[in-house]
Scaffold this motif. Sequence first.
Motif, PDB file in Angstrom:
ATOM      1  N   UNK A  19      18.353 -50.770 -27.053  1.00 25.08           N
ATOM      2  CA  UNK A  19      17.372 -50.116 -27.693  1.00 25.08           C
ATOM      3  C   UNK A  19      16.208 -49.814 -26.431  1.00 25.08           C
ATOM      4  N   UNK A  20      15.943 -48.788 -26.195  1.00 21.08           N
ATOM      5  CA  UNK A  20      14.819 -48.614 -25.030  1.00 21.08           C
ATOM      6  C   UNK A  20      15.324 -48.720 -23.576  1.00 21.08           C
ATOM      7  N   UNK A  21      16.841 -48.772 -23.495  1.00 21.01           N
ATOM      8  CA  UNK A  21      17.412 -48.930 -22.158  1.00 21.01           C
ATOM      9  C   UNK A  21      18.882 -48.062 -22.321  1.00 21.01           C
ATOM     10  N   UNK A  22      18.766 -46.970 -23.136  1.00 18.57           N
ATOM     11  CA  UNK A  22      20.141 -46.342 -23.280  1.00 18.57           C
ATOM     12  C   UNK A  22      19.788 -44.785 -22.823  1.00 18.57           C
ATOM     13  N   UNK A  23      20.880 -43.869 -22.661  1.00 17.36           N
ATOM     14  CA  UNK A  23      20.602 -42.927 -22.045  1.00 17.36           C
ATOM     15  C   UNK A  23      20.511 -41.670 -22.748  1.00 17.36           C
ATOM     16  N   UNK A  24      20.039 -41.924 -23.982  1.00 16.86           N
ATOM     17  CA  UNK A  24      19.774 -41.024 -24.900  1.00 16.86           C
ATOM     18  C   UNK A  24      18.553 -41.637 -25.840  1.00 16.86           C
ATOM     19  N   UNK A  25      17.694 -40.957 -26.219  1.00 11.91           N
ATOM     20  CA  UNK A  25      16.567 -41.430 -27.047  1.00 11.91           C
ATOM     21  C   UNK A  25      15.693 -40.382 -27.520  1.00 11.91           C
ATOM     22  N   UNK A  26      14.960 -40.567 -28.580  1.00 12.36           N
ATOM     23  CA  UNK A  26      13.798 -39.674 -29.136  1.00 12.36           C
ATOM     24  C   UNK A  26      12.464 -40.013 -28.535  1.00 12.36           C
ATOM     25  N   UNK A  27      11.830 -39.227 -28.015  1.00  5.77           N
ATOM     26  CA  UNK A  27      10.744 -39.270 -27.219  1.00  5.77           C
ATOM     27  C   UNK A  27       9.269 -38.368 -28.062  1.00  5.77           C
ATOM     28  N   UNK A  79      10.029 -39.217 -19.731  1.00  4.54           N
ATOM     29  CA  UNK A  79       9.094 -40.566 -19.578  1.00  4.54           C
ATOM     30  C   UNK A  79       8.196 -40.515 -18.281  1.00  4.54           C
ATOM     31  N   UNK A  80       8.769 -39.849 -17.355  1.00  6.33           N
ATOM     32  CA  UNK A  80       8.087 -39.725 -16.075  1.00  6.33           C
ATOM     33  C   UNK A  80       6.723 -38.828 -16.269  1.00  6.33           C
ATOM     34  N   UNK A  81       6.785 -38.234 -17.153  1.00  8.92           N
ATOM     35  CA  UNK A  81       5.663 -37.327 -17.628  1.00  8.92           C
ATOM     36  C   UNK A  81       4.811 -37.630 -18.656  1.00  8.92           C
ATOM     37  N   UNK A 120      25.931 -32.964  -6.497  1.00  6.78           N
ATOM     38  CA  UNK A 120      27.161 -32.025  -6.307  1.00  6.78           C
ATOM     39  C   UNK A 120      27.194 -31.182  -7.632  1.00  6.78           C
ATOM     40  N   UNK A 121      26.703 -31.551  -8.728  1.00  4.40           N
ATOM     41  CA  UNK A 121      27.142 -30.835  -9.696  1.00  4.40           C
ATOM     42  C   UNK A 121      25.928 -30.479 -10.800  1.00  4.40           C
ATOM     43  N   UNK A 122      24.846 -31.236 -10.540  1.00  2.00           N
ATOM     44  CA  UNK A 122      23.546 -30.967 -11.266  1.00  2.00           C
ATOM     45  C   UNK A 122      22.269 -30.639 -10.430  1.00  2.00           C
ATOM     46  N   UNK A 123      21.295 -30.261 -11.063  1.00  6.64           N
ATOM     47  CA  UNK A 123      20.228 -30.079  -9.974  1.00  6.64           C
ATOM     48  C   UNK A 123      19.229 -31.156 -10.594  1.00  6.64           C
ATOM     49  N   UNK A 124      19.281 -32.270 -10.000  1.00  4.53           N
ATOM     50  CA  UNK A 124      18.368 -33.483 -10.296  1.00  4.53           C
ATOM     51  C   UNK A 124      17.517 -33.471  -9.363  1.00  4.53           C
ATOM     52  N   UNK A 125      16.128 -33.848  -9.539  1.00  3.42           N
ATOM     53  CA  UNK A 125      15.299 -34.339  -8.469  1.00  3.42           C
ATOM     54  C   UNK A 125      15.928 -35.894  -7.990  1.00  3.42           C
ATOM     55  N   UNK A 126      15.627 -35.815  -6.739  1.00  2.00           N
ATOM     56  CA  UNK A 126      16.012 -37.230  -5.889  1.00  2.00           C
ATOM     57  C   UNK A 126      15.497 -38.455  -6.698  1.00  2.00           C
ATOM     58  N   UNK A 127      14.162 -38.422  -7.026  1.00  2.00           N
ATOM     59  CA  UNK A 127      13.530 -39.515  -7.642  1.00  2.00           C
ATOM     60  C   UNK A 127      14.236 -39.752  -9.004  1.00  2.00           C
ATOM     61  N   UNK A 128      14.419 -38.912  -9.741  1.00  2.00           N
ATOM     62  CA  UNK A 128      15.107 -39.025 -11.227  1.00  2.00           C
ATOM     63  C   UNK A 128      16.394 -39.545 -11.239  1.00  2.00           C
ATOM     64  N   UNK A 138      16.297 -43.047 -10.765  1.00  2.00           N
ATOM     65  CA  UNK A 138      15.641 -44.027 -11.811  1.00  2.00           C
ATOM     66  C   UNK A 138      16.370 -43.718 -13.126  1.00  2.00           C
ATOM     67  N   UNK A 139      17.193 -42.897 -13.260  1.00  2.00           N
ATOM     68  CA  UNK A 139      17.749 -42.439 -14.609  1.00  2.00           C
ATOM     69  C   UNK A 139      18.670 -43.675 -15.157  1.00  2.00           C
ATOM     70  N   UNK A 140      18.819 -43.884 -16.474  1.00  2.00           N
ATOM     71  CA  UNK A 140      19.619 -45.067 -17.095  1.00  2.00           C
ATOM     72  C   UNK A 140      21.130 -44.412 -16.951  1.00  2.00           C
TER      73      UNK A 140
END
Length: 283
Positions: A83-91, A169-171, A233-241, A244-246
Amino acid sequence: MTVGVIPIVDVAPIYLGVKQGFFADEGLDVKLETAQGGAAIVPAVVSGQYQFGFSNTTSLLLASSQGLPLKVVAAGVASTGEDGKDFGAVVVKPDSPIRTAKDLAGKRIAVNTLKNINTTTINNVVKEAGGDPSTISYVELPFPDIAAAVAKGDVDAGQVVEPFLTIATGQGDRQVVSNYAGTDPDLTVGMYFTSQQYAGQNSAAVTGFGAAMKKSMDYAAAHPDEVRAILSTYTKIDPEVQKNLVLPKWPSAVDRDSVKVLGDLATDDGLITKSLDLDALLP
């Protein structure tokens, strides 16, 4: 063969597996094609446009209960169980009065698809926390738009998966509950599948695909840095994200008990009205 995938973190192992030659080792020439979601991939697999596809578990259970002839070939992605460290959550917004899952009762919550894995698992964690999930109003929005809707106050909360969770969460958004981990720590969230017709006529290809996927899952689990690198190679993700992503868990086998949990939740919510034949669907 063509495999229908969604441009999200969940499918990183198959991209790594193709790159590492695990599918070629099985004599399979795999082409990955991106689609919006499981709702588009399921009919494409049934019609033979794709030979295999990736979809969340609840979508596959719903399709199977409606008589679509699907066969799961491999595990796809699972909750980290934390909990709190999963790849999906309600924010929620940082100053939101919503503090716990129980507080989500009576609120407007954005999800990417109505009547699916995110609504059933949110309903479940709210109910377990003592809230009444029948009072929740769900609003359907694409994942990339959910954090903005939360920020603007269009909705009280939103369910997001990576990379959108780290972006949110970065925002400044705050996690209220991890709806996957809170439902089952070993929750099988997505799986790779084919049609029963294709499986019946191409058993060697299906066996090979399953073996290559298992190697891909094990490789992804052991090489998180390579997972993060292949995302660009297959998503447009900011390098910082990206850094840091889980990352989710990538199990080498389907957790059957957790699939049954999702089937029971979908039945409780009235999405499935017939008894499920898990033996027909699962490997």
